[in-house]
Design an enzyme around this catalytic site. Structure first.
Site, PDB file in Angstrom:
ATOM      1  CE  LYS A  13      -2.639  -0.872   3.614  1.00  0.00           C
ATOM      2  NZ  LYS A  13      -2.013  -2.356   4.179  1.00  0.00           N
ATOM      3  NE  ARG A  89      -4.447  -1.572   9.794  1.00  0.00           N
ATOM      4  CZ  ARG A  89      -3.603  -0.871   9.556  1.00  0.00           C
ATOM      5  NH1 ARG A  89      -3.636   0.133   9.152  1.00  0.00           N
ATOM      6  NH2 ARG A  89      -2.306  -1.565   9.568  1.00  0.00           N
ATOM      7  NE  ARG A 128       7.226  -2.525   6.270  1.00  0.00           N
ATOM      8  CZ  ARG A 128       5.867  -2.444   6.103  1.00  0.00           C
ATOM      9  NH1 ARG A 128       5.338  -1.975   5.243  1.00  0.00           N
ATOM     10  NH2 ARG A 128       5.150  -2.482   7.499  1.00  0.00           N
ATOM     11  NE  ARG A 161       5.792  -0.355  10.252  1.00  0.00           N
ATOM     12  CZ  ARG A 161       4.835  -0.191   9.572  1.00  0.00           C
ATOM     13  NH1 ARG A 161       4.654   0.129   8.583  1.00  0.00           N
ATOM     14  NH2 ARG A 161       3.598  -1.095  10.177  1.00  0.00           N
ATOM     15  NE  ARG A 172       1.970  -4.806  11.177  1.00  0.00           N
ATOM     16  CZ  ARG A 172       2.712  -4.489  10.393  1.00  0.00           C
ATOM     17  NH1 ARG A 172       3.834  -5.035  10.420  1.00  0.00           N
ATOM     18  NH2 ARG A 172       2.419  -3.662   9.349  1.00  0.00           N
TER      19      ARG A 172
HETATM   20  P1  AMP Z   1       0.398   0.652   9.202  1.00  0.00           P
HETATM   21  O1  AMP Z   1       1.569   1.466   8.870  1.00  0.00           O
HETATM   22  O2  AMP Z   1      -0.879   1.211   8.304  1.00  0.00           O
HETATM   23  O3  AMP Z   1       0.706  -0.813   8.882  1.00  0.00           O
HETATM   24  O4  AMP Z   1       0.097   0.749  10.746  1.00  0.00           O
HETATM   25  C1  AMP Z   1       0.849   0.679  11.783  1.00  0.00           C
HETATM   26  C2  AMP Z   1      -0.059   0.111  12.820  1.00  0.00           C
HETATM   27  O5  AMP Z   1      -0.786   1.628  13.451  1.00  0.00           O
HETATM   28  C3  AMP Z   1      -1.010  -0.730  12.850  1.00  0.00           C
HETATM   29  O6  AMP Z   1      -0.598  -2.099  13.133  1.00  0.00           O
HETATM   30  C4  AMP Z   1      -2.087  -0.220  14.023  1.00  0.00           C
HETATM   31  O7  AMP Z   1      -1.478  -0.562  15.076  1.00  0.00           O
HETATM   32  C5  AMP Z   1      -2.016   1.140  13.820  1.00  0.00           C
HETATM   33  N1  AMP Z   1      -2.766   1.597  12.712  1.00  0.00           N
HETATM   34  C6  AMP Z   1      -2.583   2.201  11.614  1.00  0.00           C
HETATM   35  N2  AMP Z   1      -3.968   2.601  10.941  1.00  0.00           N
HETATM   36  C7  AMP Z   1      -4.986   2.183  12.168  1.00  0.00           C
HETATM   37  C8  AMP Z   1      -6.275   2.040  11.570  1.00  0.00           C
HETATM   38  N3  AMP Z   1      -7.096   2.702  10.796  1.00  0.00           N
HETATM   39  N4  AMP Z   1      -6.999   1.749  12.975  1.00  0.00           N
HETATM   40  C9  AMP Z   1      -6.324   1.264  14.081  1.00  0.00           C
HETATM   41  N5  AMP Z   1      -4.997   1.358  14.050  1.00  0.00           N
HETATM   42  C10 AMP Z   1      -4.302   1.642  13.101  1.00  0.00           C
END
Ligand code: AMP
Length: 217
Positions: A13, A89, A128, A161, A172
């Site tokens: 993404k 999400r 990554r 990360r 996740r």
């Molecule tokens: P990402 O970079 O999109 O994979 O997000 C990293 C982490 O941020 C996720 O594993 C969640 O802990 C948190 N996070 C990001 N977007 C959301 C969302 N829309 N709702 C809840 N938690 C989020």
């Protein structure tokens, strides 16, 4: 145009978002990037979000809905349209987003669902690396930087990360299947969902997304 990028963690993404916002002039809204910035700056929200993120769990809906609502209301988004990356999400987040948008007389034009199987996601995510300065993503095997540990674009330091370790990635993926995958049906019902095969090359995936979005404009 208002677009949502949907897909499991590691589907690409973030990588695709870079190209899409350039091509279509949209504002990139990544809740993951915004939350990581808040954690880095140790803001009140960052302190709340940190433990959920490190565990690979979702940050509570009210926190993320609040940051997206505020960002969408800013004038650049009204002018250009948005690309939401990592939000919604949960079905609750999607319903809240629909309410916010309809109160602003806006709607979602397309939901790009990038499809990749779990085994591939696991190897993509654990390999990554990300640039600390410009957030550009790399992969130790599939997309290594020219110099070890250094960003090709800005010379920034690459890091892994905290939530890209094997245990957290598995969590996740479970969270994705249980809480986020139901959004596929939600947006299919709204007639805006487009499935994209995320196992092709980055360039091929981009072309497929570009064609899908051009068909919507
Ligand atoms: P990402 O970079 O999109 O994979 O997000 C990293 C982490 O941020 C996720 O594993 C969640 O802990 C948190 N996070 C990001 N977007 C959301 C969302 N829309 N709702 C809840 N938690 C989020």
């Amino acid at each position: 145009m208002n677009v949502i990028l949907l897909g499991p963690p590691g589907a690409g993404k973030g990588t695709q978002a870079e190209g899409i916002v350039k091509e279509f002039g949209l504002v990139h809204i990544s809740t993951g990037d915004m939350l990581r910035a808040a954690v880095k700056n140790q803001t009140e929200m960052g302190l709340k979000a940190q433990e959920y993120m490190t565990a690979g769990a979702l940050v509570p809906d009210e926190v993320v809905i609040g940051i997206v609502r505020d960002r969408i209301a800013e004038p650049d988004v009204a002018d250009k349209g948005f690309l939401l990356d990592g939000f919604p999400r949960t079905v609750n987040q999607a319903e809240e987003l629909d309410k916010v948008l309809s109160s602003m007389d806006k709607s979602i034009d397309a939901v790009i669902n990038i499809v990749v199987a779990d085994e591939e996601l696991l190897s993509r995510l654990t390999g990554r690396r990300i640039c600390k300065s410009c957030q550009k993503p790399y992969h130790v095997m599939f997309k290594p930087p020219k110099a070890d540990g250094v960003c090709d674009d800005c010379g920034g330091e690459l890091y892994q990360r905290a939530d890209d370790t094997v245990e957290t990635v598995k969590n996740r993926l479970d969270v994705y299947h249980n809480q986020t995958a139901p959004l596929i049906g939600y947006y299919k019902n709204q007639g805006v969902l487009v499935d994209i095969d995320g196992t092709k090359t980055v360039g091929e995936v981009f072309t497929d997304i570009e064609n899908a979005l051009k068909a919507k404009v």
